[in-house]
Design a protein around this motif. Structure first.
Motif, PDB file in Angstrom:
ATOM      1  N   GLN A  95       0.668  -1.228   0.021  1.00  0.00           N
ATOM      2  CA  GLN A  95      -0.168   0.229  -0.069  1.00  0.00           C
ATOM      3  C   GLN A  95       0.911   1.442   0.039  1.00  0.00           C
ATOM      4  O   GLN A  95       0.433   2.351  -0.198  1.00  0.00           O
ATOM      5  CB  GLN A  95      -0.914   0.171   1.241  1.00  0.00           C
ATOM      6  CG  GLN A  95      -0.047   0.122   2.501  1.00  0.00           C
ATOM      7  CD  GLN A  95       0.178  -1.196   2.916  1.00  0.00           C
ATOM      8  OE1 GLN A  95       0.071  -2.249   2.355  1.00  0.00           O
ATOM      9  NE2 GLN A  95       0.601  -1.052   4.436  1.00  0.00           N
ATOM     10  N   TYR A 373      -8.148   4.777   1.235  1.00  0.00           N
ATOM     11  CA  TYR A 373      -8.376   3.345   1.498  1.00  0.00           C
ATOM     12  C   TYR A 373      -8.003   2.518   2.641  1.00  0.00           C
ATOM     13  O   TYR A 373      -8.322   1.921   3.240  1.00  0.00           O
ATOM     14  CB  TYR A 373      -8.021   2.626  -0.020  1.00  0.00           C
ATOM     15  CG  TYR A 373      -8.031   1.063  -0.046  1.00  0.00           C
ATOM     16  CD1 TYR A 373      -9.373   0.461  -0.235  1.00  0.00           C
ATOM     17  CD2 TYR A 373      -7.191   0.260   0.074  1.00  0.00           C
ATOM     18  CE1 TYR A 373      -9.407  -0.959  -0.253  1.00  0.00           C
ATOM     19  CE2 TYR A 373      -7.052  -1.028   0.043  1.00  0.00           C
ATOM     20  CZ  TYR A 373      -8.458  -1.812  -0.170  1.00  0.00           C
ATOM     21  OH  TYR A 373      -8.626  -3.076  -0.229  1.00  0.00           O
ATOM     22  N   PHE A 374      -6.566   2.793   2.687  1.00  0.00           N
ATOM     23  CA  PHE A 374      -5.796   2.259   3.773  1.00  0.00           C
ATOM     24  C   PHE A 374      -5.968   2.675   5.105  1.00  0.00           C
ATOM     25  O   PHE A 374      -6.370   1.932   6.237  1.00  0.00           O
ATOM     26  CB  PHE A 374      -4.246   2.538   3.672  1.00  0.00           C
ATOM     27  CG  PHE A 374      -3.244   1.926   4.635  1.00  0.00           C
ATOM     28  CD1 PHE A 374      -3.195   0.465   4.783  1.00  0.00           C
ATOM     29  CD2 PHE A 374      -2.675   2.554   5.700  1.00  0.00           C
ATOM     30  CE1 PHE A 374      -2.390  -0.101   5.594  1.00  0.00           C
ATOM     31  CE2 PHE A 374      -1.909   2.064   6.517  1.00  0.00           C
ATOM     32  CZ  PHE A 374      -1.823   0.702   6.501  1.00  0.00           C
ATOM     33  N   THR A 376      -9.089   3.985   5.941  1.00  0.00           N
ATOM     34  CA  THR A 376     -10.479   3.324   6.337  1.00  0.00           C
ATOM     35  C   THR A 376     -10.506   1.900   6.785  1.00  0.00           C
ATOM     36  O   THR A 376     -11.132   1.451   7.641  1.00  0.00           O
ATOM     37  CB  THR A 376     -11.539   3.563   4.838  1.00  0.00           C
ATOM     38  OG1 THR A 376     -11.377   4.728   4.592  1.00  0.00           O
ATOM     39  CG2 THR A 376     -12.515   2.971   5.138  1.00  0.00           C
ATOM     40  N   LYS A 377      -9.594   1.028   5.703  1.00  0.00           N
ATOM     41  CA  LYS A 377      -9.576  -0.343   5.953  1.00  0.00           C
ATOM     42  C   LYS A 377      -8.999  -0.799   7.529  1.00  0.00           C
ATOM     43  O   LYS A 377      -9.412  -1.561   7.844  1.00  0.00           O
ATOM     44  CB  LYS A 377      -8.775  -0.951   5.104  1.00  0.00           C
ATOM     45  CG  LYS A 377      -8.491  -2.299   5.029  1.00  0.00           C
ATOM     46  CD  LYS A 377      -7.622  -2.851   3.921  1.00  0.00           C
ATOM     47  CE  LYS A 377      -7.291  -4.548   3.922  1.00  0.00           C
ATOM     48  NZ  LYS A 377      -6.346  -4.944   3.047  1.00  0.00           N
ATOM     49  N   THR A 378      -7.848  -0.013   7.754  1.00  0.00           N
ATOM     50  CA  THR A 378      -6.839  -0.322   8.973  1.00  0.00           C
ATOM     51  C   THR A 378      -7.347   0.367  10.429  1.00  0.00           C
ATOM     52  O   THR A 378      -7.331  -0.139  11.614  1.00  0.00           O
ATOM     53  CB  THR A 378      -5.405  -0.287   8.705  1.00  0.00           C
ATOM     54  OG1 THR A 378      -5.318   1.280   8.476  1.00  0.00           O
ATOM     55  CG2 THR A 378      -5.121  -0.923   7.495  1.00  0.00           C
ATOM     56  N   ARG A 381     -12.390   1.305  10.591  1.00  0.00           N
ATOM     57  CA  ARG A 381     -12.992   0.109  10.763  1.00  0.00           C
ATOM     58  C   ARG A 381     -12.326  -0.760  11.995  1.00  0.00           C
ATOM     59  O   ARG A 381     -13.006  -1.677  12.157  1.00  0.00           O
ATOM     60  CB  ARG A 381     -12.998  -0.717   9.678  1.00  0.00           C
ATOM     61  CG  ARG A 381     -14.055  -0.230   8.549  1.00  0.00           C
ATOM     62  CD  ARG A 381     -13.937  -0.923   7.205  1.00  0.00           C
ATOM     63  NE  ARG A 381     -14.600  -0.256   6.066  1.00  0.00           N
ATOM     64  CZ  ARG A 381     -14.648  -0.723   4.764  1.00  0.00           C
ATOM     65  NH1 ARG A 381     -14.132  -1.926   4.660  1.00  0.00           N
ATOM     66  NH2 ARG A 381     -15.285  -0.075   3.663  1.00  0.00           N
ATOM     67  N   ASN A 382     -11.729   0.069  12.751  1.00  0.00           N
ATOM     68  CA  ASN A 382     -10.918  -1.006  13.703  1.00  0.00           C
ATOM     69  C   ASN A 382     -11.762  -0.808  15.066  1.00  0.00           C
ATOM     70  O   ASN A 382     -12.391   0.262  15.265  1.00  0.00           O
ATOM     71  CB  ASN A 382      -9.424  -0.012  14.048  1.00  0.00           C
ATOM     72  CG  ASN A 382      -8.538  -0.995  14.819  1.00  0.00           C
ATOM     73  OD1 ASN A 382      -8.784  -1.498  15.955  1.00  0.00           O
ATOM     74  ND2 ASN A 382      -7.523  -1.567  14.065  1.00  0.00           N
TER      75      ASN A 382
END
Length: 452
Positions: A95, A373-374, A376-378, A381-382
């Protein structure tokens, strides 16, 4: 003597030898500054994390050239320490590769620039930010280190804001190009702290003010909450006194982003509360805000004219642009019109397109998309509240700055460009640690199941 001690001794001897050589060639009036800088680099060799925190705190207070020298000197020390100790600099994850590709394109944009000498200046600035990006990913290995870095940055932002507020009382010169006097007759002072320009100061505040909000939201003790809330309020007052319309809107966008992902109940209340605050604003500030939509305002009309001519440049240099940096842009701009001595297009996206063409803008947009993207993903949403809140705070600053970037250029001056790289590095460093903790948690769970 152990290997570690031999390495440290070799490093100390090398730095002492380098100091003697440099002092021989450097003018006497710079020797003290050089000596202090090299002493700090030597300290960084033995205490890299403290050196990094000092860099995060100090780069913003130094003149641009010293700030860049400071950052590049620290980078050299990290590389030298890595060579002497065998420690490896962080390897980019999938990423993060877009940042390396983007920097390579910056080099190419310099090589094929219409004014190479001018492009080298901005390439050096990006080099400093890119180096800090790598060092931050290397050193911020756990939650405690990230918390220390965030605290240091929040404190530095507060001190910068306090200095700016002091200018309101001591009085500073307000340049004629900063305001339309006819439409803003009550506007006498616009503070700029150490940045020399109120809009640049506002960019910095929009980037980093959300950090103090995240620390406030994450704090467990009331004393800590009061401390961070105080820092935020000081920053907001300073931002207000910059009279930067883009900065005000940028912080509003950042606040909306943060509340949407952290506390939706407050997000829904933001509209009526914002309307009430807007109604109660002093007339001078209200007039300044509404001037955004007043095309008779000279500063607004000036921007539209700049964007029109920038569009002409883009049409003539569509693929790779005129070359990295404001100097190639300024030189080219003045061949289209000589009565507007500007330095950039007052729009980050238009500026990137003009400087680096469609390919550069595409890479820049991919880089921005990758951050979201990174993050939001990590982070967003944690399940860990710390990562979720601090991730939302960092991404809020990033979002607010990009919105402000529609009216100013984020990638122009040393301090703001470096700050932009630092913010992206913090997002990825925080995400790395969050992913590592998730993987360790899964491994522990699998071991328990296997044991049972």
């Amino acid at each position: 003597m152990t290997k570690s001690k031999r390495t440290d001794l070799s490093g100390a001897l090398f730095m002492g030898f380098a100091l003697c050589i440099l002092c021989y060639f450097v003018k006497s009036k710079y020797i003290l500054t050089l000596f202090i800088g090299l002493c700090f680099m030597a300290f960084t060799y033995f205490h890299p994390m403290i050196g990094l925190l000092s860099t995060l705190f100090g780069y913003i207070f130094l003149p641009d050239i010293l700030s860049l020298a400071f950052v590049l000197g620290i980078t050299f020390m990290y590389l030298f320490r890595s060579f002497m100790t065998g420690d490896t600099i962080v390897k980019p994850e999938r990423q993060e590769r877009v940042f390396f590709v983007f920097f390579i394109y910056l080099i190419l944009s310099t090589i094929f620039s219409t004014y190479v000498k001018g492009s080298i200046r901005d390439l050096g600035i990006h080099l400093g930010g890119f180096c800090l990006f790598i060092i931050l990913l290397t050193e911020l290995k756990n939650k405690e280190r990230i918390y220390s870095a965030l605290t240091i940055l929040s404190l530095a932002t507060t001190l910068i804001a306090l200095y700016g507020i002091s200018q309101y009382f001591t009085g500073v010169e307000i340049k004629k190009e900063w305001v339309d006097v006819a439409n803003n007759p009550d506007l006498k002072v616009r503070i700029f702290s150490v940045f020399g320009n109120p809009n640049i100061f506002a960019e910095y505040l929009v980037l980093f003010l959300p950090i103090s909000v995240g620390l406030f939201w994450s704090a467990k003790k009331d004393s800590q909450k009061i401390f961070y809330l105080g820092q935020f309020l000081i920053g907001v007052i300073a931002l207000g006194l910059t009279m930067s319309r883009g900065g005000w809107l940028g912080l509003m966008v950042a606040a909306a982003f943060f509340l949407f992902f952290v506390e939706k109940r407050f997000f829904l209340l933001a509209v009526p509360i914002g309307a009430f605050i807007f109604y109660k604003l002093p007339e001078g500030i209200l007039r300044r805000i509404t001037s955004i939509f007043n095309f008779a305002d000279s500063s607004t009309a000036y921007r539209f004219k700049m964007w029109e001519i920038t569009g002409d440049i883009i049409r003539d240099y569509p693929i790779i642009g005129v070359g990295l940096g404001h100097l190639p842009f300024k030189r080219m701009f003045e061949t289209y019109i000589r009565t507007m001595p500007i330095y950039h297009a007052h729009n980050t996206f238009l500026e990137v397109l003009a400087e680096m063409g469609v390919l550069g803008l595409l890479l820049f947009l991919i880089l921005i998309g990758n951050v979201y993207y990174f993050g939001t993903k990590t982070l967003l949403r944690n399940k860990d509240p710390f990562y979720q809140v601090m991730g939302a705070a960092l991404l809020a600053g990033f979002t607010g700055a990009l919105f402000h970037g529609m009216f100013e250029n984020l990638l122009y001056l040393m301090k703001i460009t470096t700050t932009f790289w630092i913010l992206m590095a913090l997002i990825f460093a925080l995400g790395r640690v969050a992913l590592r903790e998730q993987e360790e948690s899964k491994d522990d769970g699998n071991e328990e199941i296997h044991t049972l």
